[in-house]
Design a protein around this motif. Structure first.
Motif, PDB file in Angstrom:
ATOM      1  N   ASN A  74      -1.846  -0.508  -4.604  1.00 47.48           N
ATOM      2  CA  ASN A  74      -1.701  -1.944  -4.394  1.00 47.48           C
ATOM      3  C   ASN A  74      -2.731  -2.711  -5.224  1.00 47.48           C
ATOM      4  O   ASN A  74      -3.930  -2.608  -4.994  1.00 47.48           O
ATOM      5  N   ASN A 112       0.821  -1.216   0.000  1.00 46.62           N
ATOM      6  CA  ASN A 112       0.000   0.000   0.000  1.00 46.62           C
ATOM      7  C   ASN A 112       0.852   1.262   0.000  1.00 46.62           C
ATOM      8  O   ASN A 112       0.601   2.199   0.750  1.00 46.62           O
ATOM      9  N   GLU A 122      -8.687  -0.612  -3.183  1.00 46.41           N
ATOM     10  CA  GLU A 122      -9.420   0.502  -2.549  1.00 46.41           C
ATOM     11  C   GLU A 122      -8.475   1.384  -1.737  1.00 46.41           C
ATOM     12  O   GLU A 122      -8.781   2.545  -1.468  1.00 46.41           O
ATOM     13  N   ASN A 123      -7.357   0.838  -1.325  1.00 52.21           N
ATOM     14  CA  ASN A 123      -6.424   1.627  -0.519  1.00 52.21           C
ATOM     15  C   ASN A 123      -5.834   2.770  -1.355  1.00 52.21           C
ATOM     16  O   ASN A 123      -5.457   2.558  -2.501  1.00 52.21           O
ATOM     17  N   ASP A 149      -5.077  -4.646  -3.159  1.00 53.35           N
ATOM     18  CA  ASP A 149      -5.926  -3.896  -2.222  1.00 53.35           C
ATOM     19  C   ASP A 149      -6.285  -2.580  -2.923  1.00 53.35           C
ATOM     20  O   ASP A 149      -5.887  -1.493  -2.505  1.00 53.35           O
TER      21      ASP A 149
END
Ligand code: ASP
Length: 436
Positions: free
Chosen positions: A262, A208, A267-268, A265
């Motif tokens: 990422n 992230n 949404e991060n 991930d």
């Protein structure tokens, strides 16, 4: 428009490539895609790029690269089959195998991971593939030609149907393929972002974004949400491995932000890297990075400071030996030179020392190995009293002996040199002093 670069782990498996597709499908601005070669699928897996270097070594040793190519073939054919792609991958793999046999440097081989990746991804997305060799250019000396490249990339600025470009390589005027240094697809992404005038350069990886320090040393370090270009350069040069250290240069020219994201991930929000950090509350220290494997040469000579050309003479010796210098901390009568062990690998250290002796006749000269450098980086330091004191107190309390101190003239970082055995303890102590 956005330029999206996807790293090796995003290219590694059928699932990750489908994840890439869903990320691209979610945002109509994601039309310029730069890809790495497939990376590791699990911790002791081998990256395709490393297999390709091995294929070149095999051809040098035995005149064939069949056995290395067998594994590479299986990986790409497996991906094409699982993704249900209707492309004649064997034809491309044959072309690569033959190209490796006929090439005279490892660059061609190394670049083919990105090339084959781009073929796969352009088929998955239904985007046009543009060969990096046609737009990323090096001059006859093998130096990247930024302006010619920019003119060539610019021509695609209005292309809105989607383009996939392999990262990591370009071509010389004689058509030979040349690669950037390892991890260079990040740099390709930045070049494309500049060329097409992207609104943002998204660099998709498997973390992230940046953390304040190495999570292998400090458990769960804080996440960095915003970094300036300069801070990024300092941190990545000193070992923070998320992004290739040269990546800021093309985008900085036109102030294009880099957003590290990422793939696993999505949404991060990741880490934003940009020039204009106005509106963000910035900490005094943004990050702490470091690397082992450095050597110092310490030179002392009474009244050195009055001796015209002293530093130049010492540096001339290093230049003649082809050694590049990392840092030069100096005192009134002392000069320290920090070199990386990697840069010294093929050097004759005794000869370097005797040449320096011959050149400047010092009272004392000593070479020492096993130095670890730690950079404490942050724009906030300029206006904050006591940052250095805090670092040195933390190291003192951790029982660490500081062997070198260097503060960059921009006051953006303080670099300390410690014994390699004290490296982890030093990082932890500095982290706790500012973030604990
Ligand atoms: N595949 C190349 C490497 O492993 C370049 C990159 O991924 O950026 O270094």
């Amino acid at each position: 428009m956005k330029v999206c670069k996807f790293g090796g782990t995003s290219m590694a498996t059928t699932q990750s490539i489908l994840q890439v597709k869903s990320i691209i499908d979610r945002d109509p601005e994601r039309k310029f895609i730069v890809v790495s070669a497939p990376g590791k699928r699990f911790s002791n897996d081998v990256k395709i790029t490393d297999m390709l270097y091995a294929a070149y070594d095999e051809k040098v040793a035995f005149g064939t690269c069949k056995s290395s190519m067998k594994v590479i073939r299986e990986r790409f054919l497996g991906l094409c089959e699982e993704l249900g792609l209707d492309i004649d991958m064997n034809k491309y793999l044959d072309e690569v195998e033959e190209g490796i046999i006929n090439s005279t440097s490892s660059d061609y081989a190394a670049s083919r991971g990105e090339y084959l990746s781009a073929i796969v991804v352009s088929a998955v997305l239904g985007f046009k593939m543009i060969d990096a060799g046609d737009i990323i250019k090096f001059n006859n000396n093998g130096i990247f030609d930024a302006e010619l490249t920019n003119d060539l990339v610019k021509k695609y600025a209005d292309y809105t149907d989607g383009i996939v470009i392999p990262g990591f390589y370009g071509r010389m005027p004689d058509k030979t393929i040349k690669t950037f240094t390892r991890g260079g697809s990040d740099f390709t992404g930045a070049i494309i972002a500049r060329g097409i005038g992207a609104r943002i350069y998204e660099n998709w990886t498997d973390v992230n974004g940046f953390m304040v320090t190495d999570p292998r040393i400090v458990e769960n370090p804080k996440h960095i949400s915003v970094l300036s270009y300069e801070e990024l350069r300092e941190l990545s040069y000193m070992g923070a491995g998320v992004l290739h250290p040269d990546s800021i240069f093309p985008v900085q020219i036109d102030n294009i932000p880099i957003n590290i994201r990422n793939t696993f991930d999505p949404e991060n929000e990741g880490t934003m890297i940009m020039d204009n950090t106005a509106g963000y509350v910035l900490p005094v220290v943004t990050g702490i990075a470091g690397r082992k494997g450095n050597t110092t040469i310490l030179i002392k000579k009474a009244m050195m400071n009055g001796e015209l050309g002293f530093c130049r003479k010492v540096l001339t010796v290093l230049e003649r030996h082809g050694i590049s210098v990392e840092h030069i901390p100096t005192g009134i009568d002392t000069m320290g030179i920090v070199l990386s062990d990697a840069g010294l690998k093929n050097a004759d250290e005794e000869k370097i020392i005797s040449d320096i002796r011959g050149m400047v006749n010092p009272d004392f000269i000593k070479i020492s190995h096993s130095l670890a450098l730690i950079a404490v980086v942050g724009h906030g330091m300029v206006n904050q009293l006591g940052t250095a004191a805090k670092i040195f107190t933390a190291l003192y309390e951790a029982g660490v002996n500081i062997r070198m101190i260097d503060q960059g003239s921009s006051e953006l970082n303080i670099i300390v040199g410690v014994e390699e055995k004290d490296y982890n303890a030093s990082i932890k102590a500095i982290y706790n002093a500012f973030f604990g």
